[in-house]
Write an enzyme that holds these catalytic residues in place. Structure first.
Site, mmCIF file in Angstrom:
data_model
loop_
_atom_site.group_PDB
_atom_site.id
_atom_site.type_symbol
_atom_site.label_atom_id
_atom_site.label_comp_id
_atom_site.label_asym_id
_atom_site.label_seq_id
_atom_site.Cartn_x
_atom_site.Cartn_y
_atom_site.Cartn_z
ATOM 1 N N GLN A 294 -5.302 -12.597 -12.414
ATOM 2 C CA GLN A 294 -5.088 -11.414 -13.256
ATOM 3 C C GLN A 294 -3.641 -11.279 -13.722
ATOM 4 O OE1 GLN A 294 -6.562 -8.829 -9.923
ATOM 5 N NE2 GLN A 294 -5.120 -7.351 -10.697
ATOM 6 N N GLY B 87 -9.322 3.180 -7.597
ATOM 7 C CA GLY B 87 -8.565 4.334 -8.079
ATOM 8 C C GLY B 87 -8.757 4.571 -9.573
ATOM 9 N N LEU C 299 0.809 -1.224 0.000
ATOM 10 C CA LEU C 299 0.000 0.000 0.000
ATOM 11 C C LEU C 299 0.842 1.275 0.000
ATOM 12 C CD1 LEU C 299 -2.783 -1.068 2.533
ATOM 13 C CD2 LEU C 299 -2.687 -1.423 0.058
ATOM 14 N N HIS D 174 -3.589 4.313 -2.167
ATOM 15 C CA HIS D 174 -4.571 3.422 -1.536
ATOM 16 C C HIS D 174 -5.221 4.103 -0.326
ATOM 17 C CE1 HIS D 174 -1.792 0.282 -3.333
ATOM 18 N NE2 HIS D 174 -2.961 -0.114 -3.794
HETATM 19 O O1 PAF Z 1 -6.363 -2.587 -8.569
HETATM 20 C C1 PAF Z 1 -6.005 -3.592 -7.917
HETATM 21 O O2 PAF Z 1 -5.213 -3.508 -6.979
HETATM 22 C C2 PAF Z 1 -6.549 -4.952 -8.307
HETATM 23 O O3 PAF Z 1 -6.699 -5.073 -9.684
HETATM 24 C C3 PAF Z 1 -7.857 -5.317 -7.571
HETATM 25 C C4 PAF Z 1 -8.992 -4.376 -7.939
HETATM 26 C C5 PAF Z 1 -7.632 -5.264 -6.062
HETATM 27 C C6 PAF Z 1 -8.284 -6.731 -7.959
HETATM 28 O O4 PAF Z 1 -7.325 -7.671 -7.636
#
Ligand code: PAF
Length: 291
Positions: free
Chosen positions: A67, A153, A39, A43
């Site tokens: 992802q 964000g 973070l 954040h």
């Molecule tokens: O933006 C991120 O940090 C990620 O893509 C999320 C939204 C937490 C999903 O894993």
């Protein structure tokens, strides 16, 4: 449920649901800030936004494997749970869901959420797996935690639109709030991946935001979209970037191309850029309104 660094920390969906049940019984409006940890002030600004709009703010920390493509940085993605929890508590967050991978993707898991069209342009062309992974994990976080609002964000502007579309299509009944990009003093957009930049790369990196801002100003004044984007690519390379994935000016609400030589007067656009500096890939974006 364990308390760490002043925060209640849930590791399972059952614990997350129990926390949500208790908060709802107390009539609390819940804001969720989903994160992958590591973070930074960006954040924490989302936590602040959540506190302005809800009674309690919960965060989640989960480095989501779906992802990341096989060649991407899942194994080296920065992880700092202890200091993350400390920062969240100091920012006013009271609960954090840090699920184990099996809580999100149980054995035999075979369900994915795909937001068509929007997921396959820009970032989706370069990272075809990415938005399906994001939509799949965010939908699960929503189901486990049941927030009233969720804050994302604008730094990941396309992600924000993908999630808005998903929430609308699936009827989650969760308000999606976008938080402005937080920048370093020299303009570089804050990102957990900035930690990958070495000293010289870090010194060159703000060139991306500078070129983006200058290009957005030209587009606001009616510059031709293609010519402005091509000039921006040349300038980003001249600023010391290794390669440019895209520079695109799109309609702000759908990310569809304008389909015209320049943005029409009064139109809201978004300029989105992605470029590589050595091994690090940086993305950024800014809004513009054609005068
Ligand atoms: O933006 C991120 O940090 C990620 O893509 C999320 C939204 C937490 C999903 O894993």
């Amino acid at each position: 449920m364990a308390k760490r660094n002043g925060l209640l920390v849930a590791r399972s969906r059952a614990e997350a649901r129990e926390w949500r049940r208790q908060a709802q019984t107390q009539g609390k409006r819940i804001a969720l800030v989903p994160t992958m940890g590591a973070l930074h002030a960006g954040h924490l600004s989302l936590v602040k936004l959540g506190l302005e709009r809800a009674d309690v703010v919960a965060a989640s920390i989960f480095v989501n494997p779906t992802q990341f493509a096989a060649h991407e940085d899942l194994s080296t993605y920065p992880r700092a749970e202890d200091s993350d929890l400390q920062k969240l508590a100091e920012a006013g967050c009271t609960f954090c869901y840090c699920p184990t991978p099996a809580e999100i993707y149980p054995a035999g898991d075979s369900t994915r959420v795909t937001v068509k069209d929007l997921s396959h342009l820009l970032e989706g062309e370069i990272r075809p797996h990415f938005f399906e992974g994001v939509a799949s994990v965010v939908s699960r976080l929503f189901l486990h935690m049941g927030p009233d609002i969720a804050v994302f964000g604008e730094k990941d502007y396309q992600q924000l639109l993908v999630i808005r579309r998903m929430v609308q299509d699936l009827g989650f009944g969760i308000e999606i709030v976008g938080g402005q990009t937080t920048r370093e003093a020299d303009g570089l957009a804050m990102s957990s991946r900035n930690a990958y930049l070495d000293k010289e790369e870090r010194a060159r990196a703000p060139g991306l935001a500078r070129v983006m801002r200058e290009t957005a100003t030209l587009l606001e004044g009616g510059a031709g979209i293609r010519a402005a984007a091509d000039a921006a690519k040349t300038e980003i390379l001249a600023a010391g970037f290794t390669s440019v994935d895209y520079v695109e000016a799109r309609r702000a609400d759908t990310l569809a191309p304008f389909g015209l030589e320049c943005a029409p007067v009064g139109a809201s656009g978004r300029l989105l850029v992605a470029a590589r500096m050595g091994k690090t890939r940086l993305i950024d974006n800014v809004g513009f309104v054609r005068r």
